[in-house]
Design a protein around this motif. Structure first.
Motif, mmCIF file in Angstrom:
data_model
loop_
_atom_site.group_PDB
_atom_site.id
_atom_site.type_symbol
_atom_site.label_atom_id
_atom_site.label_comp_id
_atom_site.label_asym_id
_atom_site.label_seq_id
_atom_site.Cartn_x
_atom_site.Cartn_y
_atom_site.Cartn_z
ATOM 1 N N ASN A 222 -9.149 -59.350 28.707
ATOM 2 C CA ASN A 222 -8.060 -59.814 29.206
ATOM 3 C C ASN A 222 -7.478 -61.078 28.604
ATOM 4 O O ASN A 222 -6.327 -61.317 28.369
ATOM 5 C CB ASN A 222 -8.101 -60.290 30.672
ATOM 6 N N THR A 223 -8.375 -62.009 28.073
ATOM 7 C CA THR A 223 -8.117 -63.278 27.808
ATOM 8 C C THR A 223 -8.112 -63.325 25.910
ATOM 9 O O THR A 223 -7.222 -63.745 25.399
ATOM 10 C CB THR A 223 -8.572 -64.324 28.412
ATOM 11 N N ASP A 224 -9.249 -63.143 25.857
ATOM 12 C CA ASP A 224 -9.598 -63.314 24.229
ATOM 13 C C ASP A 224 -8.970 -62.110 23.381
ATOM 14 O O ASP A 224 -8.057 -62.370 22.407
ATOM 15 C CB ASP A 224 -11.213 -63.264 24.090
ATOM 16 N N VAL A 225 -9.063 -60.807 23.892
ATOM 17 C CA VAL A 225 -8.701 -59.774 22.854
ATOM 18 C C VAL A 225 -6.985 -59.779 22.999
ATOM 19 O O VAL A 225 -6.192 -59.732 22.179
ATOM 20 C CB VAL A 225 -9.270 -58.664 23.395
ATOM 21 N N GLN A 226 -6.509 -59.593 24.339
ATOM 22 C CA GLN A 226 -5.060 -59.477 24.484
ATOM 23 C C GLN A 226 -4.194 -60.635 23.890
ATOM 24 O O GLN A 226 -3.561 -60.495 23.191
ATOM 25 C CB GLN A 226 -4.778 -59.189 26.093
ATOM 26 N N GLY A 227 -4.882 -61.986 24.258
ATOM 27 C CA GLY A 227 -4.121 -63.157 24.051
ATOM 28 C C GLY A 227 -4.108 -63.368 22.459
ATOM 29 O O GLY A 227 -3.000 -63.675 21.906
ATOM 30 N N ALA A 228 -5.439 -63.013 21.743
ATOM 31 C CA ALA A 228 -5.216 -63.176 20.307
ATOM 32 C C ALA A 228 -4.527 -62.123 19.646
ATOM 33 O O ALA A 228 -3.758 -62.343 18.771
ATOM 34 C CB ALA A 228 -6.790 -63.242 19.811
ATOM 35 N N GLY A 229 -4.643 -60.696 20.228
ATOM 36 C CA GLY A 229 -3.880 -59.654 19.605
ATOM 37 C C GLY A 229 -2.201 -59.930 19.484
ATOM 38 O O GLY A 229 -1.707 -59.745 18.852
ATOM 39 N N ASN A 230 -1.992 -60.319 20.778
ATOM 40 C CA ASN A 230 -0.504 -60.794 20.690
ATOM 41 C C ASN A 230 0.022 -61.889 19.933
ATOM 42 O O ASN A 230 1.100 -61.967 19.444
ATOM 43 C CB ASN A 230 -0.015 -61.168 22.205
ATOM 44 N N ALA A 231 -1.095 -62.774 19.646
ATOM 45 C CA ALA A 231 -0.799 -63.648 18.674
ATOM 46 C C ALA A 231 -0.779 -63.511 17.002
ATOM 47 O O ALA A 231 -0.692 -64.234 16.078
ATOM 48 C CB ALA A 231 -1.331 -65.034 18.906
ATOM 49 N N THR A 235 -9.345 -59.236 16.328
ATOM 50 C CA THR A 235 -10.354 -59.557 17.436
ATOM 51 C C THR A 235 -11.711 -58.847 17.371
ATOM 52 O O THR A 235 -11.856 -57.590 17.235
ATOM 53 C CB THR A 235 -9.541 -59.330 18.854
ATOM 54 N N CYS A 236 -12.600 -59.658 18.046
ATOM 55 C CA CYS A 236 -14.075 -58.972 18.113
ATOM 56 C C CYS A 236 -14.487 -59.074 19.272
ATOM 57 O O CYS A 236 -14.608 -60.379 20.123
ATOM 58 C CB CYS A 236 -15.011 -59.926 17.057
ATOM 59 N N TRP A 237 -14.626 -58.198 20.101
ATOM 60 C CA TRP A 237 -14.799 -57.957 21.749
ATOM 61 C C TRP A 237 -16.580 -57.863 21.677
ATOM 62 O O TRP A 237 -17.104 -57.051 21.231
ATOM 63 C CB TRP A 237 -14.145 -56.708 22.358
ATOM 64 N N LEU A 238 -16.846 -58.633 22.465
ATOM 65 C CA LEU A 238 -18.686 -58.555 22.896
ATOM 66 C C LEU A 238 -18.238 -57.799 24.160
ATOM 67 O O LEU A 238 -18.046 -58.390 25.132
ATOM 68 C CB LEU A 238 -19.043 -60.171 23.032
ATOM 69 N N ASN A 239 -19.137 -56.651 24.107
ATOM 70 C CA ASN A 239 -19.165 -55.670 25.161
ATOM 71 C C ASN A 239 -20.550 -55.323 25.782
ATOM 72 O O ASN A 239 -21.121 -54.432 25.346
ATOM 73 C CB ASN A 239 -18.509 -54.342 24.960
ATOM 74 N N PRO A 240 -21.289 -56.329 26.184
ATOM 75 C CA PRO A 240 -22.705 -56.068 26.753
ATOM 76 C C PRO A 240 -22.787 -54.734 27.790
ATOM 77 O O PRO A 240 -24.009 -54.286 27.600
ATOM 78 C CB PRO A 240 -23.271 -57.312 27.345
ATOM 79 N N GLY A 241 -21.798 -54.457 28.503
ATOM 80 C CA GLY A 241 -21.781 -53.411 29.261
ATOM 81 C C GLY A 241 -21.787 -52.093 28.574
ATOM 82 O O GLY A 241 -22.259 -51.130 29.257
ATOM 83 N N GLY A 242 -21.246 -52.055 27.497
ATOM 84 C CA GLY A 242 -21.316 -50.619 26.683
ATOM 85 C C GLY A 242 -20.404 -49.833 27.171
ATOM 86 O O GLY A 242 -20.171 -48.682 26.805
ATOM 87 N N ALA A 243 -19.078 -50.184 27.582
ATOM 88 C CA ALA A 243 -17.682 -49.538 27.910
ATOM 89 C C ALA A 243 -17.446 -48.982 26.867
ATOM 90 O O ALA A 243 -17.271 -49.568 25.680
ATOM 91 C CB ALA A 243 -17.008 -50.445 28.551
ATOM 92 N N SER A 244 -17.285 -47.341 26.745
ATOM 93 C CA SER A 244 -16.954 -46.863 25.734
ATOM 94 C C SER A 244 -15.436 -46.834 25.210
ATOM 95 O O SER A 244 -15.262 -46.747 23.731
ATOM 96 C CB SER A 244 -17.322 -45.363 25.849
ATOM 97 N N GLU A 245 -14.715 -47.002 25.931
ATOM 98 C CA GLU A 245 -13.199 -47.097 25.602
ATOM 99 C C GLU A 245 -12.784 -48.568 26.023
ATOM 100 O O GLU A 245 -12.827 -49.040 27.319
ATOM 101 C CB GLU A 245 -12.362 -45.906 26.048
ATOM 102 N N THR A 246 -11.446 -48.836 25.450
ATOM 103 C CA THR A 246 -10.934 -50.156 25.878
ATOM 104 C C THR A 246 -9.743 -49.493 27.157
ATOM 105 O O THR A 246 -9.075 -48.564 27.191
ATOM 106 C CB THR A 246 -9.757 -50.384 24.654
#
Length: 273
Positions: A222-231, A235-246
């Protein structure tokens, strides 16, 4: 690692912008690989910066914390939500009378940008400013409500409801406190912290950075990926939970996805070879 076809490799950037909580450290504990990755990038001549919604600590306090984790950076590399909001208010409204609900550094930053900080029970303030407040009480909530009922405008450093602490436990954040005030008053706060554009554009403009040469690394879609992408940043998302899809409600997909910084470090080391 997940990487979209045709995208850059991890080393194809000149500047790396890291989030702090839940990315570089979890409370008092460093993330695995954080020290090695930041040291390697710096040794390769890359610029390393930090952009955080932290409103509790000063850049010097963050530097001391990072040094205790064998991560060596300058205070000028640390960019925090408290400073962003103090600066934004001065740029857009000039000097204001502010009632501040937050830690000492938030008070100091408002004063440093030529605002007058008044007690929370002084209803002559132009605005109520809220940050993460470890001493927040019911009485504080009452005073915040009174500020807004007296006509004050509502600003917060960030809207995050929580950030990851030790072992991933959720630590309440500014947005959770602001939600209590909003629930009573019906007023929605304004923020310039991530993911809002000001957090990114001010950093890019101040340091004359090209967004195409920057990689934002963080744990929050919500903050890092979306904010940076909009700018315009990759982006590099750290996803320790292993969610397979955005999640489908996220318009910007991360350029890279890793479980954590240890895996980012391993990939960078492979690219160096």
């Amino acid at each position: 690692m997940e990487l979209f076809p045709g995208m850059n490799g991890l080393l194809d950037y000149s500047t790396y912008i890291f989030d702090l909580d839940g990315c570089v450290y979890f409370g008092p504990e460093p993330a695995q690989g954080a020290s090695g990755l930041i040291s390697l990038l710096s040794g390769l001549g890359k610029r390393v910066l930090f952009l955080s919604n932290n409103s509790t600590h000063s850049p010097h306090e963050v530097v001391q914390k990072l040094q205790s984790m064998d991560i060596h950076v300058l205070a000028s590399d640390i960019h925090l939500a408290s400073t962003l909001l103090a600066r934004y208010l001065h740029e857009t409204h000039g000097s204001l009378r502010l009632a501040v609900a937050g830690e000492k550094f938030l008070h100091k930053e408002m004063a440093r940008f030529d605002h007058t900080v008044v007690p929370l029970d002084d209803t002559s303030a132009d605005c109520l400013v809220m940050g993460r407040y470890l001493s927040f009480t019911f009485d504080c909530l009452v005073e915040c409500v009174r500020q807004l009922e007296s006509g004050g405008h509502f600003y917060v450093t960030n809207l995050d409801t929580h950030h990851p602490g030790p072992e991933g436990a959720r630590q309440p954040e500014t947005g959770a406190l602001a939600a209590a005030v909003s629930a009573v008053t019906g007023k929605t706060p304004f923020s310039v912290g991530k993911p809002f554009p000001y957090a990114f554009t001010s950093l890019l403009n101040d340091l004359a950075l090209d967004s195409r040469d920057c990689l934002m690394i963080g744990d929050s879609l919500n903050t890092d990926v979306q904010g940076a992408g909009n700018a315009g940043l990759d982006t590099c998302w750290l996803n320790p939970g292993g969610a397979s899809e955005t999640p489908s409600d996220q318009p910007n997909s991360p350029t890279f996805t890793f479980p954590g910084l240890a895996e980012v470090l391993a990939t960078v080391q492979q690219e160096v070879r």
